[in-house]
Design an enzyme around this catalytic site. Structure first.
Site, PDB file in Angstrom:
ATOM      1  N   LYS A   1       0.817  -1.211   0.000  1.00 16.45           N
ATOM      2  CA  LYS A   1       0.000   0.000   0.000  1.00 16.45           C
ATOM      3  C   LYS A   1       0.856   1.269   0.000  1.00 16.45           C
ATOM      4  O   LYS A   1       2.059   1.219   0.263  1.00 16.45           O
ATOM      5  CB  LYS A   1      -0.943  -0.032   1.199  1.00 16.45           C
ATOM      6  CG  LYS A   1      -1.959  -1.172   1.112  1.00 16.45           C
ATOM      7  CD  LYS A   1      -2.871  -1.186   2.317  1.00 16.45           C
ATOM      8  CE  LYS A   1      -3.904  -2.292   2.236  1.00 16.45           C
ATOM      9  NZ  LYS A   1      -4.812  -2.272   3.396  1.00 16.45           N
TER      10      LYS A   1
ATOM     11  N   PHE B   1     -16.116   3.885   6.779  1.00 19.84           N
ATOM     12  CA  PHE B   1     -14.696   4.211   6.622  1.00 19.84           C
ATOM     13  C   PHE B   1     -14.230   4.171   5.164  1.00 19.84           C
ATOM     14  O   PHE B   1     -13.078   4.496   4.874  1.00 19.84           O
ATOM     15  CB  PHE B   1     -13.822   3.268   7.463  1.00 19.84           C
ATOM     16  CG  PHE B   1     -13.948   1.816   7.095  1.00 19.84           C
ATOM     17  CD1 PHE B   1     -13.240   1.282   6.024  1.00 19.84           C
ATOM     18  CD2 PHE B   1     -14.772   0.976   7.829  1.00 19.84           C
ATOM     19  CE1 PHE B   1     -13.357  -0.058   5.684  1.00 19.84           C
ATOM     20  CE2 PHE B   1     -14.890  -0.372   7.503  1.00 19.84           C
ATOM     21  CZ  PHE B   1     -14.180  -0.887   6.429  1.00 19.84           C
TER      22      PHE B   1
ATOM     23  N   ARG C   1      -1.469 -15.069   4.318  1.00 23.62           N
ATOM     24  CA  ARG C   1      -2.265 -14.477   5.401  1.00 23.62           C
ATOM     25  C   ARG C   1      -1.524 -14.594   6.733  1.00 23.62           C
ATOM     26  O   ARG C   1      -1.549 -13.669   7.542  1.00 23.62           O
ATOM     27  CB  ARG C   1      -3.641 -15.141   5.482  1.00 23.62           C
ATOM     28  CG  ARG C   1      -4.511 -14.947   4.250  1.00 23.62           C
ATOM     29  CD  ARG C   1      -4.887 -13.537   3.985  1.00 23.62           C
ATOM     30  NE  ARG C   1      -5.769 -13.042   5.036  1.00 23.62           N
ATOM     31  CZ  ARG C   1      -6.299 -11.844   5.072  1.00 23.62           C
ATOM     32  NH1 ARG C   1      -6.041 -10.979   4.113  1.00 23.62           N
ATOM     33  NH2 ARG C   1      -7.082 -11.473   6.044  1.00 23.62           N
TER      34      ARG C   1
ATOM     35  N   THR D   1      -5.111  -7.586  10.540  1.00 21.12           N
ATOM     36  CA  THR D   1      -5.376  -6.273   9.949  1.00 21.12           C
ATOM     37  C   THR D   1      -5.051  -5.147  10.916  1.00 21.12           C
ATOM     38  O   THR D   1      -4.531  -4.106  10.524  1.00 21.12           O
ATOM     39  CB  THR D   1      -6.860  -6.184   9.520  1.00 21.12           C
ATOM     40  OG1 THR D   1      -7.130  -7.241   8.599  1.00 21.12           O
ATOM     41  CG2 THR D   1      -7.173  -4.856   8.875  1.00 21.12           C
TER      42      THR D   1
ATOM     43  N   ARG E   1       2.709  -6.920   9.056  1.00 24.80           N
ATOM     44  CA  ARG E   1       2.006  -5.834   9.749  1.00 24.80           C
ATOM     45  C   ARG E   1       2.521  -5.646  11.168  1.00 24.80           C
ATOM     46  O   ARG E   1       2.618  -4.515  11.651  1.00 24.80           O
ATOM     47  CB  ARG E   1       0.505  -6.087   9.743  1.00 24.80           C
ATOM     48  CG  ARG E   1      -0.116  -5.909   8.372  1.00 24.80           C
ATOM     49  CD  ARG E   1      -1.582  -6.251   8.380  1.00 24.80           C
ATOM     50  NE  ARG E   1      -2.202  -6.000   7.096  1.00 24.80           N
ATOM     51  CZ  ARG E   1      -3.200  -6.716   6.612  1.00 24.80           C
ATOM     52  NH1 ARG E   1      -3.698  -7.732   7.305  1.00 24.80           N
ATOM     53  NH2 ARG E   1      -3.712  -6.424   5.437  1.00 24.80           N
TER      54      ARG E   1
ATOM     55  N   ASN F   1      -2.065  -0.088   7.137  1.00 22.59           N
ATOM     56  CA  ASN F   1      -1.569  -1.406   7.525  1.00 22.59           C
ATOM     57  C   ASN F   1      -0.663  -2.079   6.488  1.00 22.59           C
ATOM     58  O   ASN F   1      -0.565  -3.289   6.432  1.00 22.59           O
ATOM     59  CB  ASN F   1      -2.710  -2.319   7.956  1.00 22.59           C
ATOM     60  CG  ASN F   1      -3.694  -2.606   6.851  1.00 22.59           C
ATOM     61  OD1 ASN F   1      -3.512  -2.194   5.717  1.00 22.59           O
ATOM     62  ND2 ASN F   1      -4.747  -3.324   7.188  1.00 22.59           N
TER      63      ASN F   1
ATOM     64  N   HIS G   1      -2.077  -5.493   1.521  1.00 21.40           N
ATOM     65  CA  HIS G   1      -3.326  -6.242   1.349  1.00 21.40           C
ATOM     66  C   HIS G   1      -2.932  -7.620   0.849  1.00 21.40           C
ATOM     67  O   HIS G   1      -2.015  -7.759   0.034  1.00 21.40           O
ATOM     68  CB  HIS G   1      -4.242  -5.582   0.312  1.00 21.40           C
ATOM     69  CG  HIS G   1      -5.318  -6.512  -0.165  1.00 21.40           C
ATOM     70  ND1 HIS G   1      -6.486  -6.698   0.526  1.00 21.40           N
ATOM     71  CD2 HIS G   1      -5.364  -7.343  -1.247  1.00 21.40           C
ATOM     72  CE1 HIS G   1      -7.222  -7.597  -0.113  1.00 21.40           C
ATOM     73  NE2 HIS G   1      -6.567  -7.996  -1.191  1.00 21.40           N
TER      74      HIS G   1
END
Length: 181
Positions: free
Chosen positions: A40, A88, A116, A122, A133, A143, A146
């Protein structure tokens, strides 16, 4: 080769990984999956792209597509379709369009579930140390990455971010060493 049970990442207490072979990227083709990972805008700005890539390569996963891009609202609306009605969502959209991101497709044995586990929760406040993370995220709304949450979701998301001809099929030289000729 690891079989059965869960195992710990070196030096990372509490982080369990899924059952199966240890060298995930070198599995025979019939055992391969693909998953989408987005680095991100906050992680790109903080120059963490290499750190993220390194973690996947060290696990033995194979990178089959990657691009740096500025995501637009149309693409993000498709990607985050299930979140569009959440309060959000406007903030998420602003964040995801605030700068470039890196979209990647990784391939390997059990890559969706393993990714994952590698990415972590998250919410950075509860993400385990040793996860991406847990190590790099500073806030739930920033965070870092993705990752697709299922094989089906991965297939759908990869289709949003990449054309079929952008996925490069290549042979990993380590397969024979891991799985035998």
């Amino acid at each position: 080769m690891f079989r059965g049970g869960t195992h710990r990442l070196r030096g990372q207490p509490g982080l369990s990984l899924p059952h199966g072979p240890r060298c995930y990227g070198s599995a025979p083709p019939e055992l391969q999956e693909k998953t989408l990972v987005l680095v991100k805008p906050d992680a790109v700005q903080r120059r963490l792209v290499g750190n993220v890539i390194q973690r996947f390569e060290r696990r033995g996963f194979k990178l089959v597509a990657m691009k740096l891009l500025q995501a637009d609202q149309g693409l993000l609306d498709k990607h985050y379709q299930q979140l569009r009605q959440k309060p959000f969502y406007p903030a998420l959209l602003a964040y995801m369009t605030s700068g470039p991101l890196v979209a990647m497709v990784w391939e390997g044995y059990n890559v969706v579930r393993s990714t994952r586990a590698m990415v972590g929760d998250t919410d950075s406040a509860v993400a385990a140390a040793g996860t991406i993370r847990g190590d790099f995220s500073m806030h739930v709304s920033r965070n870092v990455v993705h990752a697709s949450d299922s094989v089906e979701t991965a297939q759908r998301e990869i289709g949003f971010w990449f054309q079929r001809n952008e996925l490069v099929a290549w042979e990993s030289g380590d397969r024979d060493y891991t799985w035998g000729p």
